[in-house]
Design an enzyme around this catalytic site. Structure first.
Site, mmCIF file in Angstrom:
data_model
loop_
_atom_site.group_PDB
_atom_site.id
_atom_site.type_symbol
_atom_site.label_atom_id
_atom_site.label_comp_id
_atom_site.label_asym_id
_atom_site.label_seq_id
_atom_site.Cartn_x
_atom_site.Cartn_y
_atom_site.Cartn_z
ATOM 1 N N LYS A 281 77.902 23.226 -41.532
ATOM 2 C CA LYS A 281 77.353 22.583 -40.344
ATOM 3 C C LYS A 281 77.989 21.209 -40.151
ATOM 4 O O LYS A 281 78.407 20.583 -41.125
ATOM 5 C CB LYS A 281 75.838 22.370 -40.513
ATOM 6 C CG LYS A 281 75.000 23.632 -40.480
ATOM 7 C CD LYS A 281 73.528 23.305 -40.670
ATOM 8 C CE LYS A 281 72.662 24.559 -40.639
ATOM 9 N NZ LYS A 281 72.646 25.258 -39.341
ATOM 10 N N ARG A 360 68.541 35.339 -41.962
ATOM 11 C CA ARG A 360 68.322 36.771 -41.729
ATOM 12 C C ARG A 360 68.736 37.597 -42.949
ATOM 13 O O ARG A 360 68.214 38.689 -43.173
ATOM 14 C CB ARG A 360 69.061 37.205 -40.445
ATOM 15 C CG ARG A 360 70.552 37.065 -40.485
ATOM 16 C CD ARG A 360 71.181 37.060 -39.096
ATOM 17 N NE ARG A 360 71.015 35.760 -38.427
ATOM 18 C CZ ARG A 360 71.471 35.487 -37.207
ATOM 19 N NH1 ARG A 360 72.099 36.424 -36.507
ATOM 20 N NH2 ARG A 360 71.299 34.298 -36.680
HETATM 21 N N1 BES Z 1 68.469 27.080 -40.262
HETATM 22 C C1 BES Z 1 69.309 27.372 -39.165
HETATM 23 C C2 BES Z 1 68.570 27.349 -37.822
HETATM 24 C C3 BES Z 1 67.997 26.027 -37.401
HETATM 25 C C4 BES Z 1 68.650 25.234 -36.490
HETATM 26 C C5 BES Z 1 66.762 25.617 -37.852
HETATM 27 C C6 BES Z 1 68.098 24.047 -36.067
HETATM 28 C C7 BES Z 1 66.208 24.437 -37.438
HETATM 29 C C8 BES Z 1 66.880 23.648 -36.534
HETATM 30 C C9 BES Z 1 69.914 28.755 -39.339
HETATM 31 O O1 BES Z 1 70.150 29.132 -40.641
HETATM 32 C C10 BES Z 1 71.235 28.722 -38.658
HETATM 33 O O2 BES Z 1 72.076 27.987 -39.093
HETATM 34 N N2 BES Z 1 71.382 29.502 -37.584
HETATM 35 C C11 BES Z 1 72.595 29.536 -36.854
HETATM 36 C C12 BES Z 1 72.927 30.961 -36.555
HETATM 37 C C13 BES Z 1 74.292 31.159 -35.997
HETATM 38 C C14 BES Z 1 75.339 30.852 -37.055
HETATM 39 C C15 BES Z 1 74.422 32.587 -35.528
HETATM 40 C C16 BES Z 1 72.383 28.739 -35.572
HETATM 41 O O3 BES Z 1 71.301 28.788 -35.012
HETATM 42 O O4 BES Z 1 73.306 28.046 -35.167
HETATM 43 MN MN MN Z 2 71.988 28.427 -41.368
#
Ligand code: BES
Ligand code: MN
Ligand code: ZN
Length: 504
Positions: A281, A360
């Site tokens: 990230k 997931r």
């Molecule tokens: N933990 C994150 C989602 C999240 C984002 C939680 C902001 C709280 C605040 C999750 O694991 C994630 O990174 N999801 C990705 C999925 C994508 C790579 C398909 C996302 O939402 O960007």
């Molecule tokens: Mn994630």
């Protein structure tokens, strides 16, 4: 916080702060609000009359008005808190207003407060006492745990002043329920608030086990070895990049005489820190990813409440706890992982497109395991996608369902919990987005409909078992404080999951 119940007239309550509620009873098109105090004796009305006559207090939702040395009252201070329009009054509005009162008292170091239960046609007495109690406790929560100059100004005692006409047993029960539910929600919030270095998967497992011991329910915390035995290839793939061992937490509530069916399976995402892994990230806001275990914490909080409320139904709570880290051992985009097999079937092959879609993966195996342990009805909670924030903003959490009866139970419960969930679709045609050319499915589905894509992925594992999926990514944390809530972890979903369980 201590809570107690009394039935004396509010004017007789000797307290540092007496709280009474007010509504705006003006008809819809009226130019001016018509403020009406919902207190059962006239003393607070009289004490506040001259200032109410000025019209400066409008009884808007969570608006406050403070009076010192109110005439004719034993209390040193009188706080009037607005409940908004009389026509729109619900117990949840009372919950928010009671929380506002607690947050008003805290910085003023008022340790003992009394809150008069409002009376109104729209207010069911039991739900109102419960919501009021919950509000007082929830409003007391603060997230500044590690400030060295932290002044703990928690409200120590809340006296709930119920109408003399109340049914005592009902009021007692409502107070007790409110305390259990709110303490459990605050318990979840405290876990969510902990930073990644102070709440590893191992420590989360210890906290869960300790809670279960306290409230007399079973708990097992499994490590990598058991997960290998169960062939949890999806969950393990997320854990492999971290030096911190994962924890597969299994809490079981089985009351004597519970029917063999239904068995409710709760599955929570417990990523104690989500860096994204190799699909790392950006550093902006990455610190927020300590709350990526909010779904897991919600399940631990719900189990804590259930252990005390003792409904006659078996409940299994599973939390899949791990850190998502990049390293020389971490999984890579393009890797193929085999999820936990269901009885008589091979595990599903998953192509990893993005290692940041890790929630997931851990939930997939958690869901399969819940079914293996006998769950007939599933609910999962997860901070799963940023996309749910794009779809719904920060007011509604996302809910997905493959079963109308279970969904109906959940929405009925929202009338009690006061929480906001909005349903998103799971049409079969969406399934194309997770097709893989090398494996059965892939773990992301492209740019559009990200919250739906994630839910479609989970649906592959729930299969025909009635299942609800709560995506709480946008609602589990608030950056700005509200009159009724501290900033930080909200503990969303705890109350609604408890109501869903109690509906069986
Ligand atoms: N933990 C994150 C989602 C999240 C984002 C939680 C902001 C709280 C605040 C999750 O694991 C994630 O990174 N999801 C990705 C999925 C994508 C790579 C398909 C996302 O939402 O960007
Ligand atoms: Mn994630
Ligand atoms: Zn995550």
């Amino acid at each position: 916080m201590n809570t107690n119940l009394s039935f004396c007239p509010p004017s007789d309550v000797a307290t540092g702060l007496l709280v009474v509620f007010a509504v705006d009873a003006a008809p819809k098109a009226a130019a001016r609000p018509e403020v009406r105090l919902l207190a059962r004796d006239d003393a607070p009305v009289k004490a506040a009359q001259s200032i109410l006559d000025t019209g400066e207090f409008k009884a808007e939702s969570c608006e406050t008005l403070l009076l010192h040395n109110p005439a004719g009252l034993q209390a040193k201070r009188l706080l009037v808190v607005g409940l908004g329009k009389a026509a729109k009054l619900t117990p949840h509005e009372v919950r928010k207003a009671a929380a506002t009162a607690a947050r008003f008292a805290k910085p003023r170091a008022l340790r003992e407060i009394a809150i008069a239960v409002p009376i109104g046609d729209a207010l069911d007495p039991k739900l109102t006492v419960r919501a009021l109690t919950e509000g007082a406790l929830l409003g007391d929560f603060d997230s500044d745990t590690y400030r060295s100059d932290r002044k703990d100004r928690s409200v120590q005692t809340v006296q709930v002043v119920a109408p003399a006409s109340s049914d005592r047993a009902t009021a007692e029960a409502a107070l007790r329920e409110g305390v259990i539910v709110a303490e459990s929600q605050n318990f979840a919030r405290a876990l969510i608030n902990e930073p990644g270095n102070r709440l590893t998967p191992t420590i989360l497992g210890q906290r869960a086990a300790e809670m279960c011991r306290t409230f007399g329910i079973q708990c097992q915390v499994h490590g990598t070895e058991k997960m290998r035995e169960l062939e949890m290839g999806a969950f393990l793939s997320v854990t492999q990049g971290s030096d911190e061992p994962p924890a597969l937490i299994v809490m079981t509530y089985e009351p004597k005489g519970a029917p063999a069916s239904p068995v409710l399976g709760l599955v929570g995402k417990g990523i104690t820190f989500d860096t994204g892994g190799i699909s790392i990230k950006p550093s902006d806001n990455m610190e927020k990813m300590k709350y990526d275990m909010a779904g897991g914490a919600a399940m631990i909080g719900a189990m804590r409440a259930i252990a005390q409320l003792q409904p006659a139904v078996k409940v299994i709570g599973i939390v899949c706890a791990a850190e998502n880290m990049p390293s020389g051992k971490a999984q890579k985009p393009g890797d193929v992982q085999i999820a936990m097999p269901a009885p008589g079937k091979p595990g599903k092959a998953i192509e990893i497109i993005n290692t940041d879609a890790e929630g997931r993966l851990v939930l997939a195996d958690g869901i399969t395991y819940a079914k293996q342990l006998g769950a007939t009805h599933l609910i999962d909670a997860a901070t799963l996608t940023g996309a749910v924030a794009v779809a719904l903003g920060q007011l509604n959490a996302g809910i997905f369902a493959n079963d109308e009866d279970s969904y109906h139970r959940f929405t009925q419960g929202l009338n009690v919990s006061g929480e906001h969930f909005w349903r998103l679709p799971l049409d079969d045609d969406y399934r194309d987005v997770i097709k893989s050319s090398i494996a059965d499915i892939k773990n992301t589905g492209g740019r559009y409909g990200g919250a739906i894509n994630a839910a479609m992925f989970l649906r592959e594992f729930a299969e025909d078992t009635p299942w609800l999926h709560l995506d709480i990514a946008a609602t589990a944390w608030i950056d700005d404080p509200k009159p009724w809530s501290a900033s930080g972890p909200t503990g969303v979903a705890v109350r609604s999951i408890i109501e869903w369980i109690r509906s069986f």
